[in-house]
Design an enzyme around this catalytic site. Structure first.
Site, mmCIF file in Angstrom:
data_model
loop_
_atom_site.group_PDB
_atom_site.id
_atom_site.type_symbol
_atom_site.label_atom_id
_atom_site.label_comp_id
_atom_site.label_asym_id
_atom_site.label_seq_id
_atom_site.Cartn_x
_atom_site.Cartn_y
_atom_site.Cartn_z
ATOM 1 N N GLU A 285 0.819 -1.206 0.000
ATOM 2 C CA GLU A 285 0.000 0.000 0.000
ATOM 3 C C GLU A 285 0.857 1.262 0.000
ATOM 4 O O GLU A 285 0.431 2.322 -0.442
ATOM 5 C CB GLU A 285 -0.905 -0.012 1.245
ATOM 6 C CG GLU A 285 -2.341 0.358 0.931
ATOM 7 C CD GLU A 285 -3.278 0.114 2.104
ATOM 8 O OE1 GLU A 285 -4.317 -0.506 1.874
ATOM 9 O OE2 GLU A 285 -2.976 0.533 3.229
ATOM 10 N N HIS A 306 7.540 -26.816 -1.155
ATOM 11 C CA HIS A 306 6.893 -27.936 -1.835
ATOM 12 C C HIS A 306 5.770 -27.474 -2.753
ATOM 13 O O HIS A 306 5.034 -28.293 -3.293
ATOM 14 C CB HIS A 306 6.367 -28.936 -0.794
ATOM 15 C CG HIS A 306 7.475 -29.516 0.036
ATOM 16 N ND1 HIS A 306 7.991 -30.778 -0.179
ATOM 17 C CD2 HIS A 306 8.211 -28.978 1.040
ATOM 18 C CE1 HIS A 306 8.978 -30.994 0.679
ATOM 19 N NE2 HIS A 306 9.137 -29.919 1.426
ATOM 20 N N LYS A 420 -14.465 0.248 -3.705
ATOM 21 C CA LYS A 420 -15.534 0.650 -2.782
ATOM 22 C C LYS A 420 -16.610 1.434 -3.540
ATOM 23 O O LYS A 420 -17.810 1.202 -3.349
ATOM 24 C CB LYS A 420 -14.977 1.531 -1.656
ATOM 25 C CG LYS A 420 -14.014 0.820 -0.732
ATOM 26 C CD LYS A 420 -13.538 1.745 0.374
ATOM 27 C CE LYS A 420 -12.338 1.167 1.083
ATOM 28 N NZ LYS A 420 -11.674 2.098 1.970
#
Ligand code: PA5
Length: 444
Positions: A285, A306, A420
């Protein structure tokens, strides 16, 4: 805490790192003098040294009220309003949560997603239990957290009564604005303030992190002491070569300039999984803007050797690794001898499990460096409050410096608003009529 960049210097010359010293110095000075971009969000810089014993006592007092009145405490918050607390709690707790002292409440995290199943299962678990809520939101309006708090407030009042709810619900939010503040003032909850000049992702050493950590029974004085010592060790008076924040900021920017666009944060202790998550938010951010920035990724080794090991060893050479290594583990456990030795592992019999882990770490470092992956190594003595406090402040300060060297404002996050706006438009939020019409036309 120690920082070792020598295994990165095979890929970027010491001169290239040194060449960044002037911009690192400029960044450090601008942070100190408050003259950089985003300078209204520099409250975290001297937060550790400015945190008083009286303030920590106030946090502990509130934590004790919650501890005495709750079997479970739900921390409702998202992003910077929960990741720091979770990182510390996971690092200090036992891996399974089975060994916690029986008088400690279980700390649960919610308000960090919009999953109906998650919330329904949380409500089911809490039903009939003595629970409390720490509602954390700087803006006080974040949808994920607000939906969760709405549910938990009602449930707490219905099951424990309005008077008890008032005692076991705490709000950590803005001093004046936002729905969380309005509700807390109206209901008379205990509140703590997130300072205006501390952004969410830099807020773990404010009550945002300190209260949940204290509620779990950990030593917030030691955490803050670790941060204070790191603050002192990375001040303006500390030489470039001796300043771990300056070194880390310089070497990662030097690597980025040579095309290493992805930094993978690595741990060899599953307890550090959420430290990686917190770091991802802090760096992602802060730096991912203006069409630039190192992409912060993370893995848990040896587990992910793995799964992701192949890519890291042999995929596109655009990555570098930063390993957080823990020198001393908290337990002692050796590999047992087996008479039949069917798995052929008797050569390890009697060795500490941690010795095997450390050789996995060293073997991986050698293999990855041979495979073209620069390696930065951060080592801490052990997983305790003091060392975590150091690590937190180290990453915060280095992040501010690194973002400024990159040439972005590390303290804003304009890009997180777009989803948003679309979500509110799609849900017909009042005030979003024009956006609603536009987005629905696009989807038609
Ligand atoms: O770093 C940030 O600013 C964000 O991650 C916020 O912390 C997150 O969006 C939560 O915001 P708020 O605390 O306002 O609910």
């Amino acid at each position: 805490m120690k920082l070792d960049i020598t295994k990165a210097l095979a890929f970027v010359s010491p001169d290239a790192v040194k060449a960044l010293e002037p911009s690192v110095a400029t960044a450090n000075k601008a942070l100190e003098e408050g003259t950089c971009a985003g300078n209204d969000f520099l409250g975290w810089m001297h937060l550790p040294s400015q945190t008083s014993a009286a303030f920590l006592a106030e946090i502990n007092k509130c934590a004790n009220v919650l501890r005495q009145n709750c079997e479970a405490i739900v921390v409702a918050g998202i992003g910077g309003s929960y990741l720091g607390a979770r990182a510390v709690l996971e690092a200090l707790g036992d891996n399974f949560g089975w060994l916690k002292p029986s008088d400690s409440p279980r700390i649960l995290f919610a308000g960090n997603n919009i999953s109906e199943d998650y919330l329904a299962e949380l409500v089911e678990y809490l039903h009939g239990k003595k629970f409390g809520v720490i509602n954390i939101s700087k803006s006080g309006t974040t949808t994920e957290t607000a939906i969760t708090f709405r549910l938990l407030k009602k449930m707490c009042e219905d099951e424990r009564g309005k008077e008890t709810a008032k005692k076991v619900i705490v709000a950590i939010t803005d001093a004046k604005k936002g729905a969380a503040r309005t509700t807390a003032d109206k209901e008379g909850y205990t509140t703590f303030v997130i300072p205006d000049n501390v952004g969410g992702r830099f807020s773990v050493l404010t009550p945002v992190g300190l209260l949940p950590i204290a509620c779990a029974g950990y030593d917030i004085e030691a955490l803050v002491k670790g941060a204070q010592d790191m603050e002192a060790a990375t001040g303006l008076d500390v030489k470039f070569e001796d300043n771990v924040c300056s070194q880390y900021a310089a070497v990662r920017n030097a690597l980025y300039q040579t095309g290493k666009k992805i930094e993978i944060m690595v741990n060899f202790q599953p307890k550090l999984h959420y430290m990686n998550e917190w770091w991802k938010q802090l760096y992602g951010e802060s730096e991912g803007k203006d069409k630039k920035g190192i992409f912060p990724a993370a893995v848990d080794f040896s587990t992910d050797l793995h799964s992701m090991g192949q890519w890291i060893q042999d995929g596109e050479r655009t990555i570098f690794e930063t390993v957080i290594s823990v020198d001393n583990v908290n337990h002692t456990l050796a590999v047992p001898t087996d008479e039949e030795n069917l798995d052929g592992l008797n050569f390890l019999a009697g060795k500490r499990i941690d010795e095997v882990n450390k050789m996995a770490e060293l073997g991986t470092q050698i293999a990855h460096v041979d495979g073209g992956v620069p390696n930065i190594r951060i080592s801490i003595d052990k997983l305790d409050e003091y060392n975590l406090g150091q690590l937190i402040y180290f990453f915060e300060k280095a992040c501010g410096v690194s973002g400024l060297v990159l040439g972005v404002n590390p303290f804003n996050q304009p890009g997180v608003e777009d989803y948003k706006r679309n979500m509110f438009a799609l849900l017909d939020k009042p005030g979003y009529e024009a956006e609603s019409k536009a987005i629905k036309a696009r989807l038609a």
